[in-house]
Design a protein around this motif. Structure first.
Motif, PDB file in Angstrom:
ATOM      1  N   PRO A  91      -3.747  15.477  13.369  1.00 19.89           N
ATOM      2  CA  PRO A  91      -4.082  14.902  12.060  1.00 19.89           C
ATOM      3  C   PRO A  91      -3.094  13.824  11.597  1.00 19.89           C
ATOM      4  N   SER A  92      -1.849  13.901  12.055  1.00 16.30           N
ATOM      5  CA  SER A  92      -0.869  12.892  11.648  1.00 16.30           C
ATOM      6  C   SER A  92      -1.257  11.503  12.147  1.00 16.30           C
ATOM      7  N   TYR A  93      -1.857  11.450  13.335  1.00 15.34           N
ATOM      8  CA  TYR A  93      -2.319  10.158  13.866  1.00 15.34           C
ATOM      9  C   TYR A  93      -3.459   9.617  13.000  1.00 15.34           C
ATOM     10  N   VAL A  94      -4.395  10.479  12.672  1.00 12.24           N
ATOM     11  CA  VAL A  94      -5.532  10.064  11.845  1.00 12.24           C
ATOM     12  C   VAL A  94      -5.030   9.567  10.489  1.00 12.24           C
ATOM     13  N   ALA A  95      -4.078  10.289   9.908  1.00 11.53           N
ATOM     14  CA  ALA A  95      -3.524   9.871   8.614  1.00 11.53           C
ATOM     15  C   ALA A  95      -2.780   8.540   8.743  1.00 11.53           C
ATOM     16  N   PHE A  96      -2.020   8.384   9.823  1.00 10.94           N
ATOM     17  CA  PHE A  96      -1.289   7.136  10.045  1.00 10.94           C
ATOM     18  C   PHE A  96      -2.259   5.958  10.146  1.00 10.94           C
ATOM     19  N   MET A  97      -3.304   6.118  10.933  1.00 12.65           N
ATOM     20  CA  MET A  97      -4.260   5.028  11.117  1.00 12.65           C
ATOM     21  C   MET A  97      -5.047   4.757   9.838  1.00 12.65           C
ATOM     22  N   ALA A  98      -5.282   5.791   9.046  1.00 11.93           N
ATOM     23  CA  ALA A  98      -5.964   5.585   7.761  1.00 11.93           C
ATOM     24  C   ALA A  98      -5.084   4.740   6.831  1.00 11.93           C
ATOM     25  N   ASP A  99      -3.783   4.973   6.882  1.00  5.32           N
ATOM     26  CA  ASP A  99      -2.859   4.222   6.033  1.00  5.32           C
ATOM     27  C   ASP A  99      -2.511   2.841   6.596  1.00  5.32           C
ATOM     28  N   TYR A 100      -2.373   2.740   7.908  1.00  5.74           N
ATOM     29  CA  TYR A 100      -1.827   1.521   8.513  1.00  5.74           C
ATOM     30  C   TYR A 100      -2.734   0.866   9.554  1.00  5.74           C
ATOM     31  N   GLY A 101      -3.977   1.254   9.615  1.00  4.94           N
ATOM     32  CA  GLY A 101      -4.892   0.768  10.651  1.00  4.94           C
ATOM     33  C   GLY A 101      -5.074  -0.731  10.714  1.00  4.94           C
ATOM     34  N   ASP A 102      -4.998  -1.426   9.582  1.00  5.27           N
ATOM     35  CA  ASP A 102      -5.178  -2.877   9.580  1.00  5.27           C
ATOM     36  C   ASP A 102      -3.938  -3.644   9.098  1.00  5.27           C
TER      37      ASP A 102
END
Length: 162
Positions: A91-102
């Motif tokens: 889940p930490s990866y999903v949260a990271f990409m949600a915050d910093y994906g773009d």
């Protein structure tokens, strides 16, 4: 974030556009031929299908690696084992990409990283080869300049094209 094959293809093709301009006789072409010890007649004797075909293959290989140099999020993807394992990432990866994906996914930021890659990766390789081949600094700088400009444009295309 998916791998953008179309952006990579366009980036690879951009090397031809840069080369067409860079090595034009009105830009650096005449100086480059002189410094390389080549004549127009010698260049015309080359197998153009082979030269341009392999140039595209090698430019594609180069552009294929550019996302790892210009897109910060590629590091996060590699930390989870690559695209095949994204679905089972923590889940930490999903949260990271949600915050910093773009974040930093702009043409300008890609150009910056492409430029730095040209300076710190391509230039030393070209300079080392040129030194051992006893090339002039003019020749080395023309070759390195081409790759700095090309990598700047490739980086811009690959990072900014979402």
């Amino acid at each position: 974030m998916e791998f953008n094959l179309l952006a990579v293809l366009v980036a690879a093709l951009s090397s031809f556009l840069v080369g067409f301009i860079w090595y034009n006789p009105k830009v650096f072409g005449t100086i480059w031929m002189k410094e390389a010890g080549l004549t127009q007649e010698q260049l015309e004797k080359g197998n153009m299908l082979k030269i341009f075909g392999l140039t595209f293959v090698y430019s594609f290989m180069f552009a294929f690696m550019m996302p790892t140099l210009v897109i910060h999020q590629m590091g996060a993807i590699s930390m989870v084992g690559g695209p095949p394992l994204i679905e089972v990432a923590k889940p930490s990866y999903v949260a990271f990409m949600a915050d910093y994906g773009d974040v930093f996914r702009t043409f300008q930021h890609g150009a910056l990283h492409g430029f730095l890659s040209g300076i710190f990766l391509a230039t030393p390789i070209i300079a080392i080869n040129g030194l051992f081949e006893h090339r002039t600094w003019k020749h080395i700088l023309i070759q390195a300049g081409y790759w700095i400009v090309t990598m700047t444009i490739m980086g811009s295309i690959i990072c900014g094209w979402k």
